[in-house]
Design a protein around this motif. Structure first.
Motif, PDB file in Angstrom:
ATOM      1  N   ASN A  19      49.869  77.609  46.971  1.00 41.58           N
ATOM      2  CA  ASN A  19      50.157  78.864  47.666  1.00 41.58           C
ATOM      3  C   ASN A  19      49.803  80.063  46.795  1.00 41.58           C
ATOM      4  O   ASN A  19      49.208  81.042  47.261  1.00 41.58           O
ATOM      5  CB  ASN A  19      51.640  78.931  48.054  1.00 41.58           C
ATOM      6  N   ALA A  20      50.195  79.993  45.532  1.00 36.17           N
ATOM      7  CA  ALA A  20      49.939  81.103  44.616  1.00 36.17           C
ATOM      8  C   ALA A  20      48.452  81.321  44.390  1.00 36.17           C
ATOM      9  O   ALA A  20      47.966  82.458  44.368  1.00 36.17           O
ATOM     10  CB  ALA A  20      50.658  80.849  43.288  1.00 36.17           C
ATOM     11  N   LEU A  21      47.715  80.229  44.243  1.00 43.65           N
ATOM     12  CA  LEU A  21      46.265  80.341  44.049  1.00 43.65           C
ATOM     13  C   LEU A  21      45.588  80.913  45.287  1.00 43.65           C
ATOM     14  O   LEU A  21      44.666  81.732  45.188  1.00 43.65           O
ATOM     15  CB  LEU A  21      45.675  78.965  43.712  1.00 43.65           C
ATOM     16  N   GLN A  22      46.051  80.490  46.443  1.00 47.08           N
ATOM     17  CA  GLN A  22      45.470  80.990  47.695  1.00 47.08           C
ATOM     18  C   GLN A  22      45.646  82.497  47.812  1.00 47.08           C
ATOM     19  O   GLN A  22      44.786  83.198  48.369  1.00 47.08           O
ATOM     20  CB  GLN A  22      46.117  80.283  48.887  1.00 47.08           C
ATOM     21  N   ASP A  23      46.745  83.010  47.281  1.00 42.82           N
ATOM     22  CA  ASP A  23      47.012  84.446  47.342  1.00 42.82           C
ATOM     23  C   ASP A  23      46.471  85.205  46.135  1.00 42.82           C
ATOM     24  O   ASP A  23      46.730  86.406  45.984  1.00 42.82           O
ATOM     25  CB  ASP A  23      48.523  84.682  47.467  1.00 42.82           C
ATOM     26  N   GLY A  24      45.761  84.502  45.252  1.00 42.87           N
ATOM     27  CA  GLY A  24      45.115  85.170  44.138  1.00 42.87           C
ATOM     28  C   GLY A  24      46.010  85.496  42.960  1.00 42.87           C
ATOM     29  O   GLY A  24      45.688  86.386  42.164  1.00 42.87           O
ATOM     30  N   TRP A  25      47.120  84.780  42.833  1.00 42.06           N
ATOM     31  CA  TRP A  25      48.008  85.014  41.704  1.00 42.06           C
ATOM     32  C   TRP A  25      47.381  84.464  40.425  1.00 42.06           C
ATOM     33  O   TRP A  25      46.644  83.467  40.455  1.00 42.06           O
ATOM     34  CB  TRP A  25      49.350  84.331  41.919  1.00 42.06           C
ATOM     35  N   ASN A  26      47.692  85.084  39.315  1.00 41.81           N
ATOM     36  CA  ASN A  26      47.277  84.579  38.010  1.00 41.81           C
ATOM     37  C   ASN A  26      48.375  83.686  37.447  1.00 41.81           C
ATOM     38  O   ASN A  26      49.537  84.104  37.352  1.00 41.81           O
ATOM     39  CB  ASN A  26      47.002  85.737  37.056  1.00 41.81           C
ATOM     40  N   ILE A  27      48.003  82.468  37.079  1.00 40.17           N
ATOM     41  CA  ILE A  27      48.965  81.449  36.675  1.00 40.17           C
ATOM     42  C   ILE A  27      48.779  81.079  35.207  1.00 40.17           C
ATOM     43  O   ILE A  27      47.651  80.869  34.750  1.00 40.17           O
ATOM     44  CB  ILE A  27      48.789  80.168  37.519  1.00 40.17           C
ATOM     45  N   LYS A  28      49.885  80.984  34.493  1.00 37.69           N
ATOM     46  CA  LYS A  28      49.884  80.365  33.167  1.00 37.69           C
ATOM     47  C   LYS A  28      50.706  79.082  33.302  1.00 37.69           C
ATOM     48  O   LYS A  28      51.919  79.142  33.515  1.00 37.69           O
ATOM     49  CB  LYS A  28      50.482  81.306  32.122  1.00 37.69           C
ATOM     50  N   SER A  42      39.718  79.651  38.050  1.00 39.95           N
ATOM     51  CA  SER A  42      39.664  80.738  37.069  1.00 39.95           C
ATOM     52  C   SER A  42      40.969  81.517  37.026  1.00 39.95           C
ATOM     53  O   SER A  42      41.207  82.304  36.110  1.00 39.95           O
ATOM     54  CB  SER A  42      38.508  81.684  37.416  1.00 39.95           C
ATOM     55  N   LEU A  43      41.837  81.281  38.024  1.00 37.15           N
ATOM     56  CA  LEU A  43      43.125  81.970  38.074  1.00 37.15           C
ATOM     57  C   LEU A  43      44.186  81.295  37.198  1.00 37.15           C
ATOM     58  O   LEU A  43      45.256  81.857  36.978  1.00 37.15           O
ATOM     59  CB  LEU A  43      43.639  82.036  39.515  1.00 37.15           C
ATOM     60  N   ILE A  44      43.889  80.078  36.719  1.00 34.86           N
ATOM     61  CA  ILE A  44      44.859  79.322  35.921  1.00 34.86           C
ATOM     62  C   ILE A  44      44.486  79.347  34.447  1.00 34.86           C
ATOM     63  O   ILE A  44      43.364  78.993  34.076  1.00 34.86           O
ATOM     64  CB  ILE A  44      44.957  77.856  36.387  1.00 34.86           C
ATOM     65  N   LYS A  45      45.428  79.735  33.628  1.00 38.13           N
ATOM     66  CA  LYS A  45      45.288  79.573  32.182  1.00 38.13           C
ATOM     67  C   LYS A  45      46.206  78.428  31.774  1.00 38.13           C
ATOM     68  O   LYS A  45      47.427  78.508  31.947  1.00 38.13           O
ATOM     69  CB  LYS A  45      45.675  80.851  31.426  1.00 38.13           C
ATOM     70  N   VAL A  46      45.643  77.367  31.266  1.00 38.29           N
ATOM     71  CA  VAL A  46      46.416  76.182  30.892  1.00 38.29           C
ATOM     72  C   VAL A  46      46.923  76.330  29.461  1.00 38.29           C
ATOM     73  O   VAL A  46      46.154  76.621  28.541  1.00 38.29           O
ATOM     74  CB  VAL A  46      45.566  74.908  31.029  1.00 38.29           C
TER      75      VAL A  46
END
Length: 206
Positions: A19-28, A42-46
Motif C-alpha cells: 500500500n505504501a509503495l503504491q502511494d509513493g511513500w519512501n520506506i526504510k 527505488s522507494l525502499i532503502k534496505v
C-alpha cells in the motif's frame, strides 16, 4: 510520507508495504538478509540488521515521519526486547507516530472485568506466551508520550479483501471471529495516514 518499517516480510507487513509503495511513500526497511529480500523498488532503502541491534533500529527510524512494526513473536523474545530500542530511536529523532500489530488477546475481556482476553474464558488458546510478549509491548508503549496504536486482530487467515470490518477501542467487537490479512493490513495502513485511535489498542474483525 517517510516510513521506518519493521517486519516488512511478514503477511500483514507486506500488505502495508505494498500500500505504501503504491502511494509513493519512501520506506526504510530493516531486513535481516537483504540478499533474500524480494522487494525491488527505488522507494525502499534496505537496512541490514535486526531489531535487537540499536544501531540498525536507529538507522531505520532516522529521517522518517512514522514507524510501522509487524514484528512477530516467533517463539522468542525479539518482540518485547526490540520495542525499547524502537521507542528510544523514535524519541531520539523526534518521531511521534507508531502503528504496530498486536493480538486480540491483549484486549480487555468483556466476560471478566479487569482481565485481558488471553487471561479470560474468552480465549481458546492454551499457550499464552505470544500474548504475554504483545502485552509487554503495550505496557511499554503506554508509558511513553508517543502517538501509538496497537491493532489487535483475532484469527487471521490469508482470506481476501472484503473492505468492510468492525473496529473498537480496547475490545474485540462482539461476536468477532476473524479478519483477513489483507483487511488487517489495509486498516493498519490507514491508521498511519489518519492518526486515528492515538494511544489505544484497537480490536478488528468482520
Amino acid at each position: 510520507m517517510r516510513l521506518g518499517f519493521f517486519g516488512s516480510t511478514g503477511r500483514v507487513g507486506n500488505v502495508v508495504l505494498q500500500n505504501a509503495l503504491q502511494d509513493g511513500w519512501n520506506i526504510k526497511a530493516l531486513v535481516r538478509n537483504p540478499e533474500e529480500y524480494k522487494e525491488d523498488s527505488s522507494l525502499i532503502k534496505v537496512i541490514k540488521g535486526n531489531a535487537l541491534e540499536e544501531d540498525s533500529v536507529f538507522e531505520t527510524i532516522r529521517d522518517t515521519d512514522a514507524v510501522f512494526s509487524a514484528l512477530g513473536t516467533d517463539g522468542n523474545t525479539t518482540l518485547s526486547e526490540s520495542i525499547p530500542l524502537i521507542i528510544k530511536g523514535m524519541q531520539n529523532y523526534g518521531v511521534k507516530r507508531i502503528v504496530t500489530i498486536g493480538t486480540a488477546g491483549i484486549l480487555q475481556s468483556r466476560a471478566e472485568a479487569g482481565l485481558y482476553r488471553f487471561q479470560s474464558s474468552e480465549s481458546k488458546r492454551k499457550l499464552t506466551r505470544a500474548a504475554e510478549e504483545h502485552l509487554k509491548v503495550y505496557s511499554q508503549l503506554k508509558e511513553t508520550d508517543l502517538s501509538w496504536t496497537i491493532l489487535c486482530p483475532t484469527y487471521l487467515p490469508d482470506g481476501e479483501r472484503i473492505g468492510k470490518y468492525r473496529t473498537e477501542q480496547d475490545y474485540l467487537p462482539i461476536d468477532g471471529k476473524m479478519i483477513s490479512v489483507y483487511d488487517t493490513g489495509d486498516y493498519a495502513y490507514s491508521l498511519l495516514q489518519t492518526g486515528e485511535y492515538p494511544c489505544a489498542r484497537v480490536g478488528i474483525c468482520y
